[in-house]
Design a protein around this motif. Structure first.
Motif, mmCIF file in Angstrom:
data_model
loop_
_atom_site.group_PDB
_atom_site.id
_atom_site.type_symbol
_atom_site.label_atom_id
_atom_site.label_comp_id
_atom_site.label_asym_id
_atom_site.label_seq_id
_atom_site.Cartn_x
_atom_site.Cartn_y
_atom_site.Cartn_z
ATOM 1 N N VAL A 46 22.050 41.038 51.590
ATOM 2 C CA VAL A 46 21.776 40.107 50.484
ATOM 3 C C VAL A 46 22.267 40.693 49.162
ATOM 4 O O VAL A 46 22.914 39.999 48.367
ATOM 5 C CB VAL A 46 20.276 39.750 50.424
ATOM 6 N N LEU A 47 21.986 41.971 48.915
ATOM 7 C CA LEU A 47 22.434 42.590 47.665
ATOM 8 C C LEU A 47 23.954 42.662 47.587
ATOM 9 O O LEU A 47 24.537 42.452 46.515
ATOM 10 C CB LEU A 47 21.824 43.978 47.506
ATOM 11 N N PHE A 48 24.606 42.928 48.705
ATOM 12 C CA PHE A 48 26.073 42.941 48.718
ATOM 13 C C PHE A 48 26.629 41.561 48.360
ATOM 14 O O PHE A 48 27.551 41.444 47.551
ATOM 15 C CB PHE A 48 26.609 43.376 50.078
ATOM 16 N N CYS A 49 26.082 40.524 48.980
ATOM 17 C CA CYS A 49 26.549 39.161 48.692
ATOM 18 C C CYS A 49 26.318 38.809 47.224
ATOM 19 O O CYS A 49 27.192 38.232 46.566
ATOM 20 C CB CYS A 49 25.861 38.159 49.608
ATOM 21 N N CYS A 50 25.152 39.148 46.702
ATOM 22 C CA CYS A 50 24.852 38.857 45.293
ATOM 23 C C CYS A 50 25.782 39.635 44.367
ATOM 24 O O CYS A 50 26.339 39.074 43.414
ATOM 25 C CB CYS A 50 23.397 39.181 44.982
ATOM 26 N N ALA A 51 25.962 40.930 44.633
ATOM 27 C CA ALA A 51 26.845 41.742 43.797
ATOM 28 C C ALA A 51 28.280 41.232 43.851
ATOM 29 O O ALA A 51 28.976 41.224 42.829
ATOM 30 C CB ALA A 51 26.775 43.203 44.235
ATOM 31 N N SER A 52 28.714 40.787 45.003
ATOM 32 C CA SER A 52 30.064 40.235 45.132
ATOM 33 C C SER A 52 30.234 39.011 44.244
ATOM 34 O O SER A 52 31.257 38.857 43.570
ATOM 35 C CB SER A 52 30.356 39.864 46.588
ATOM 36 N N HIS A 53 29.236 38.142 44.219
ATOM 37 C CA HIS A 53 29.347 36.944 43.388
ATOM 38 C C HIS A 53 29.261 37.254 41.906
ATOM 39 O O HIS A 53 29.891 36.571 41.089
ATOM 40 C CB HIS A 53 28.330 35.890 43.819
ATOM 41 N N VAL A 54 28.519 38.271 41.537
ATOM 42 C CA VAL A 54 28.530 38.704 40.131
ATOM 43 C C VAL A 54 29.931 39.174 39.768
ATOM 44 O O VAL A 54 30.488 38.773 38.742
ATOM 45 C CB VAL A 54 27.480 39.804 39.876
ATOM 46 N N PHE A 55 30.525 40.003 40.615
ATOM 47 C CA PHE A 55 31.892 40.468 40.366
ATOM 48 C C PHE A 55 32.874 39.307 40.333
ATOM 49 O O PHE A 55 33.735 39.223 39.453
ATOM 50 C CB PHE A 55 32.325 41.491 41.420
ATOM 51 N N LEU A 56 32.779 38.395 41.314
ATOM 52 C CA LEU A 56 33.719 37.273 41.375
ATOM 53 C C LEU A 56 33.579 36.342 40.171
ATOM 54 O O LEU A 56 34.567 35.803 39.678
ATOM 55 C CB LEU A 56 33.534 36.512 42.681
ATOM 56 N N GLY A 57 32.345 36.150 39.689
ATOM 57 C CA GLY A 57 32.156 35.354 38.478
ATOM 58 C C GLY A 57 32.796 36.028 37.277
ATOM 59 O O GLY A 57 33.485 35.389 36.464
ATOM 60 N N PHE A 58 32.613 37.340 37.148
ATOM 61 C CA PHE A 58 33.254 38.095 36.074
ATOM 62 C C PHE A 58 34.772 38.008 36.190
ATOM 63 O O PHE A 58 35.475 37.776 35.214
ATOM 64 C CB PHE A 58 32.792 39.562 36.117
ATOM 65 N N TRP A 59 35.278 38.151 37.423
ATOM 66 C CA TRP A 59 36.726 38.116 37.632
ATOM 67 C C TRP A 59 37.306 36.735 37.313
ATOM 68 O O TRP A 59 38.401 36.625 36.762
ATOM 69 C CB TRP A 59 37.055 38.526 39.060
ATOM 70 N N LEU A 60 36.559 35.696 37.639
ATOM 71 C CA LEU A 60 37.006 34.345 37.288
ATOM 72 C C LEU A 60 37.152 34.219 35.777
ATOM 73 O O LEU A 60 38.139 33.691 35.280
ATOM 74 C CB LEU A 60 36.018 33.307 37.819
ATOM 75 N N TRP A 61 36.182 34.742 35.043
ATOM 76 C CA TRP A 61 36.246 34.688 33.578
ATOM 77 C C TRP A 61 37.419 35.513 33.054
ATOM 78 O O TRP A 61 38.132 35.082 32.155
ATOM 79 C CB TRP A 61 34.932 35.195 32.976
ATOM 80 N N VAL A 62 37.646 36.689 33.622
ATOM 81 C CA VAL A 62 38.747 37.544 33.175
ATOM 82 C C VAL A 62 40.090 36.860 33.401
ATOM 83 O O VAL A 62 40.969 36.903 32.547
ATOM 84 C CB VAL A 62 38.711 38.917 33.904
ATOM 85 N N THR A 63 40.245 36.221 34.550
ATOM 86 C CA THR A 63 41.544 35.653 34.903
ATOM 87 C C THR A 63 41.772 34.250 34.357
ATOM 88 O O THR A 63 42.920 33.827 34.235
ATOM 89 C CB THR A 63 41.736 35.625 36.429
ATOM 90 N N GLU A 64 40.692 33.535 34.028
ATOM 91 C CA GLU A 64 40.849 32.161 33.517
ATOM 92 C C GLU A 64 39.693 31.837 32.579
ATOM 93 O O GLU A 64 38.663 31.320 32.985
ATOM 94 C CB GLU A 64 40.896 31.165 34.681
ATOM 95 N N LYS A 65 39.889 32.168 31.316
ATOM 96 C CA LYS A 65 38.824 32.022 30.308
ATOM 97 C C LYS A 65 38.311 30.582 30.196
ATOM 98 O O LYS A 65 37.158 30.362 29.867
ATOM 99 C CB LYS A 65 39.314 32.493 28.937
ATOM 100 N N ARG A 66 39.166 29.603 30.488
ATOM 101 C CA ARG A 66 38.728 28.203 30.384
ATOM 102 C C ARG A 66 37.622 27.859 31.377
ATOM 103 O O ARG A 66 36.892 26.892 31.184
ATOM 104 C CB ARG A 66 39.910 27.247 30.620
#
Length: 89
Positions: A46-66
């Motif tokens: 569960v913690l791995f899945c949650c941490a992955s989505h935190v990272f992926l949300g951050f990465w989405l913002w980094v790669t596409e600010k809109r």
């Protein structure tokens, strides 16, 4: 969307859908494990899945600010789950 773009968008959408399904399955299995006697293993999944989505949300913002609202939506609840686990666990 232009008709010529349908193939590329479909491929991208199918891939994103598959990884979302994989994470949802992982969360379900992890929670099942927590509730059936394997708390350490289930919690780790569960913690791995949650941490992955935190990272992926951050990465989405980094790669596409809109898409910042989508990035927040992807990272907020899993991030809160991690914070609550650390504070209450």
């Amino acid at each position: 969307m232009q008709p010529d773009d349908v193939r590329a968008v479909r491929m991208w959408a199918m891939n994103v859908g598959a990884y979302n399904f994989a994470f949802a399955f992982g969360l379900a299995v992890g929670l099942l494990m927590v509730n059936t006697g394997n708390a350490a293993g289930g919690t780790s999944i569960v913690l791995f899945c949650c941490a992955s989505h935190v990272f992926l949300g951050f990465w989405l913002w980094v790669t596409e600010k809109r898409l910042w609202t989508s990035a927040i939506g992807q990272a907020l609840i899993p991030g809160l789950a991690i914070v609550f686990y650390l504070l209450l666990g």
